[in-house]
Each structure stands twice: as C-alpha cells, then as structure tokens.
Design a protein around this motif. Structure first.
Motif, PDB file in Angstrom:
ATOM      1  N   TYR A  68      66.287  56.253  76.052  1.00  0.00           N
ATOM      2  CA  TYR A  68      66.496  55.715  75.309  1.00  0.00           C
ATOM      3  C   TYR A  68      67.759  55.751  74.581  1.00  0.00           C
ATOM      4  CZ  TYR A  68      69.365  56.186  70.098  1.00  0.00           C
ATOM      5  OH  TYR A  68      69.635  56.039  69.593  1.00  0.00           O
ATOM      6  N   TYR A  69      69.236  55.964  75.497  1.00  0.00           N
ATOM      7  CA  TYR A  69      70.449  55.228  76.328  1.00  0.00           C
ATOM      8  C   TYR A  69      70.307  53.444  77.082  1.00  0.00           C
ATOM      9  CZ  TYR A  69      74.869  54.320  78.447  1.00  0.00           C
ATOM     10  OH  TYR A  69      76.344  54.525  78.407  1.00  0.00           O
ATOM     11  N   ARG A  70      69.632  53.637  77.696  1.00  0.00           N
ATOM     12  CA  ARG A  70      69.054  52.218  78.941  1.00  0.00           C
ATOM     13  C   ARG A  70      68.952  51.109  77.537  1.00  0.00           C
ATOM     14  NH1 ARG A  70      72.428  52.361  82.518  1.00  0.00           N
ATOM     15  NH2 ARG A  70      71.901  53.442  84.820  1.00  0.00           N
ATOM     16  N   SER A  71      67.575  51.343  77.065  1.00  0.00           N
ATOM     17  CA  SER A  71      67.155  50.546  76.063  1.00  0.00           C
ATOM     18  C   SER A  71      68.483  49.803  75.283  1.00  0.00           C
ATOM     19  CB  SER A  71      66.087  50.808  76.014  1.00  0.00           C
ATOM     20  OG  SER A  71      65.970  52.187  74.882  1.00  0.00           O
ATOM     21  N   ASP A  72      69.010  50.508  75.354  1.00  0.00           N
ATOM     22  CA  ASP A  72      70.295  50.154  73.993  1.00  0.00           C
ATOM     23  C   ASP A  72      69.531  50.861  72.894  1.00  0.00           C
ATOM     24  OD1 ASP A  72      72.816  49.854  73.089  1.00  0.00           O
ATOM     25  OD2 ASP A  72      72.628  47.829  73.158  1.00  0.00           O
ATOM     26  N   SER A  73      68.719  52.100  72.526  1.00  0.00           N
ATOM     27  CA  SER A  73      68.525  51.968  70.967  1.00  0.00           C
ATOM     28  C   SER A  73      69.509  52.700  70.161  1.00  0.00           C
ATOM     29  CB  SER A  73      66.975  52.538  71.618  1.00  0.00           C
ATOM     30  OG  SER A  73      66.501  52.189  71.912  1.00  0.00           O
ATOM     31  N   ARG A  74      69.667  52.767  69.121  1.00  0.00           N
ATOM     32  CA  ARG A  74      70.680  53.109  68.261  1.00  0.00           C
ATOM     33  C   ARG A  74      70.222  54.110  67.266  1.00  0.00           C
ATOM     34  NH1 ARG A  74      75.980  51.764  70.201  1.00  0.00           N
ATOM     35  NH2 ARG A  74      76.053  50.034  71.385  1.00  0.00           N
ATOM     36  N   GLU A  75      68.534  54.449  67.328  1.00  0.00           N
ATOM     37  CA  GLU A  75      68.356  54.920  65.905  1.00  0.00           C
ATOM     38  C   GLU A  75      68.828  55.988  65.631  1.00  0.00           C
ATOM     39  OE1 GLU A  75      64.691  54.183  68.819  1.00  0.00           O
ATOM     40  OE2 GLU A  75      66.148  52.841  67.780  1.00  0.00           O
ATOM     41  N   ARG A  76      68.613  56.715  67.220  1.00  0.00           N
ATOM     42  CA  ARG A  76      68.706  58.238  66.969  1.00  0.00           C
ATOM     43  C   ARG A  76      71.137  58.843  67.241  1.00  0.00           C
ATOM     44  NH1 ARG A  76      64.347  60.604  70.704  1.00  0.00           N
ATOM     45  NH2 ARG A  76      62.570  59.352  69.396  1.00  0.00           N
ATOM     46  N   ASP A  77      71.694  57.393  67.235  1.00  0.00           N
ATOM     47  CA  ASP A  77      73.033  57.808  67.345  1.00  0.00           C
ATOM     48  C   ASP A  77      73.251  58.748  66.364  1.00  0.00           C
ATOM     49  OD1 ASP A  77      72.082  56.006  69.365  1.00  0.00           O
ATOM     50  OD2 ASP A  77      73.942  54.199  68.948  1.00  0.00           O
ATOM     51  N   ASN A  78      73.214  58.220  65.688  1.00  0.00           N
ATOM     52  CA  ASN A  78      74.095  60.144  64.631  1.00  0.00           C
ATOM     53  C   ASN A  78      73.684  61.278  64.390  1.00  0.00           C
ATOM     54  OD1 ASN A  78      71.328  59.836  64.184  1.00  0.00           O
ATOM     55  ND2 ASN A  78      72.123  59.763  61.588  1.00  0.00           N
ATOM     56  N   SER A  79      72.187  61.526  65.398  1.00  0.00           N
ATOM     57  CA  SER A  79      72.324  62.592  65.936  1.00  0.00           C
ATOM     58  C   SER A  79      72.843  63.332  67.679  1.00  0.00           C
ATOM     59  CB  SER A  79      70.477  62.553  65.831  1.00  0.00           C
ATOM     60  OG  SER A  79      70.394  62.965  64.978  1.00  0.00           O
ATOM     61  N   TYR A  80      72.796  62.383  67.860  1.00  0.00           N
ATOM     62  CA  TYR A  80      73.072  62.236  69.585  1.00  0.00           C
ATOM     63  C   TYR A  80      74.492  61.876  69.729  1.00  0.00           C
ATOM     64  CZ  TYR A  80      68.276  61.133  71.256  1.00  0.00           C
ATOM     65  OH  TYR A  80      67.305  61.569  71.849  1.00  0.00           O
ATOM     66  N   PHE A  81      75.662  61.233  69.178  1.00  0.00           N
ATOM     67  CA  PHE A  81      77.308  61.335  69.197  1.00  0.00           C
ATOM     68  C   PHE A  81      77.775  61.845  67.867  1.00  0.00           C
ATOM     69  CE2 PHE A  81      74.274  57.606  72.145  1.00  0.00           C
ATOM     70  CZ  PHE A  81      75.179  58.424  73.454  1.00  0.00           C
ATOM     71  N   THR A  82      76.897  62.741  67.175  1.00  0.00           N
ATOM     72  CA  THR A  82      78.453  62.969  66.298  1.00  0.00           C
ATOM     73  C   THR A  82      78.185  64.485  66.974  1.00  0.00           C
ATOM     74  OG1 THR A  82      76.161  62.810  64.872  1.00  0.00           O
ATOM     75  CG2 THR A  82      77.846  61.309  64.400  1.00  0.00           C
ATOM     76  N   ARG A  83      79.649  65.456  66.328  1.00  0.00           N
ATOM     77  CA  ARG A  83      79.598  66.832  66.480  1.00  0.00           C
ATOM     78  C   ARG A  83      79.006  66.947  65.999  1.00  0.00           C
ATOM     79  NH1 ARG A  83      86.117  66.106  65.902  1.00  0.00           N
ATOM     80  NH2 ARG A  83      85.061  64.680  64.278  1.00  0.00           N
TER      81      ARG A  83
END
Length: 282
Positions: A122-137
């Motif tokens: 996910y990270y290497r492909s520069d995907s963004r659709e799950r960022d609110n789950s991965y990168f919010t506290r």
C-alpha cells in the motif's frame, strides 16, 4: 505549522551535510545524528500536543511523511551506531564477514517482516484510500494482532502505521549503508587490477579531491558511457589507489555547498596540466 516542519527538515539537511560515515567517523557522527534527531522528534511531539492539527488532512500528512522522516532517520543512525560499535577494528576478512552478515540479516528481515505485508505494498504504491485509518490517531483494529511496540508508544503522538513507515525508511537507508560497507565489488576490482603486482599505487592528495575526480568522470560519461554507478567507480579507485573513501555521496553533497569554487581540485589539476604542457615545449 508547515513553516515549523520545514525548519525541522532544514536542520536535518544541514546536519547531514556535515556527516561522513566512513570508518573513522561512523561511531561519533552516527551518535551525534541520533541525539539531534531525538531532540527534533521531541520538538515535534511538543508542537503536536500544544498546537495540534488544523484538520485531518494535516494530521495524515504528519504521520505519513513528516514524523516518519525524522523517526526513520533516528532509527537508522542509532542502528549504524550499534553496528559500528560492534564491528572488528581493522579491515580484513573478519571486517568483511561482519558487514556481509549484517547485510544478510537486513535482507532476511525485510523479506520476512516488511516486503510481504499488505501495508508495505500500500505504502510503496503511494495509495491513499486508507490513509484516514492508517495515519490518524486512535484508529486501531485489535483483531489484526498488533506488534508490541504499539503498546509502548504515545497514543497522542503515534499511529500504529507511522512507525511502520519509519522502519521502511530505516531499512532503505541501512541497506545503502551496508552496501557501502561490504566489499564484494572491491574484491572483484582487486582481481581486475592485479596487473600492478606488488607495486603500491597510493593516492596522495585528499579524499575529497579523489571524490571530486570520480564524480567528474561520472558526469562526463567517460567510464562505461556513464552506465556504471558511482559506487562501483569509487570501489575501483579505492582498490587502485589503496584508499578508503567512506561515504562518497555525503562527501559530494557537502561539496555542492562549498563557498567559492565547488571544483577546487579539478581547477588545480587543469592549471597544473597547462603548466606542464608549457614546460614540455620549453
């Protein structure tokens, strides 16, 4: 907030321009960088806890990029310090075996714990659709089975996945460092250059002078039409001239910010050659 983050990044950049992780300096300079990065990470934490984020987008950007850049380099320099304080003192078979073993361990750990993970892809492909789950506290799924480091982290200054990004950054940097430290290519170049026999051919100018020459030869594409990497060219020159250049990338990076002339050696070499030519015709 963005101006504050930029200041942190500039301080890291300025410090790294002074770093040369060769065998003589690696322990002291990796320690110095680890101390600085720990201080900067604490400054980021204080800023986050006192000011916070304007919106979710800023929070995601912080935990996906800004914090891992600092934390990843902190992990990297700390690991370099640990590796260097445990290595054999002198060059030779034990020294080469030690760094090859470290490289093998890193590669095995990468294959087992990083490259096969869904998050890594996910990270290497520069995907963004799950960022609110991965990168919010505060958004953790305990059903997935969490690694123990998460329970020791600060919930106000951490997400589970910002640490994973930091480990990816650490691994990338450490891989390049250990490639520099290993000497397979160096041994190969010694074989290719064996025609010198027992004659000692030593470089008697500064290391920076030779690094400047190496980059000039690479930039003019006069070795292998420019298709041979800097590292391999540097290894060949190290073997030819019986010298250890250390981290040529950082040394060259510092040259780019020299005051006055940035190609001091090449200009001196040009002047000396012209004087020699004039002498030949006298």
């Amino acid at each position: 907030m963005k101006a504050f983050y930029k200041t942190i990044q500039e301080r890291i950049k300025d410090a790294e321009q002074q770093v040369s992780l060769d065998s003589e300096n690696a322990i002291e300079e990796s320690r110095r960088m680890a101390i600085l990065l720990k201080e900067l990470l604490n400054e980021l934490r204080t800023r986050v806890l006192t000011v916070g984020f304007q919106d979710e987008s800023e929070e995601i950007d912080f935990f996906r990029k800004i914090k891992p850049e600092v934390q990843g380099k902190l992990l990297y320099y700390n690991k370099v310090f640990r590796i260097e304080t445990g290595r054999p003192v002198n060059f030779g078979t034990m020294y080469q075996t030690y760094f090859l073993t470290q490289l093998h361990r890193l590669e095995e750990n990468f294959k087992e714990h990083i490259s096969n993970s869904e998050f890594y892809r996910y990270y290497r492909s520069d995907s963004r659709e799950r960022d609110n789950s991965y990168f919010t506290r505060g958004k953790m799924d305990f059903n997935t089975g969490l690694q123990s480091h998460f329970f020791e982290s600060d919930p106000l200054f951490s997400t589970y996945y910002d640490y994973k990004v930091s480990r990816i950054i650490e691994t990338d940097l450490l891989y390049q460092y250990l490639l520099m430290r290993t000497s397979n290519d160096l041994e190969n170049t010694r074989v290719l250059l064996s025609d010198f026999g027992n004659e000692s051919v030593n470089w008697t100018d500064s290391k920076n002078a030779l690094i400047e020459l190496i980059y000039a030869l690479h930039a003019t594409e006069c070795i292998g039409n420019g298709n041979i990497g800097i590292r391999k060219v540097a290894l060949a020159f190290q073997s030819l001239f019986n010298i250890q250049l250390g981290d040529v990338h950082h040394a060259f990076h510092r040259m780019k910010y020299r005051s006055g002339s940035r190609s001091i050696f090449l200009e001196r070499m040009k002047s000396s050659l012209e004087q020699y030519m004039d002498k030949e015709f006298m």
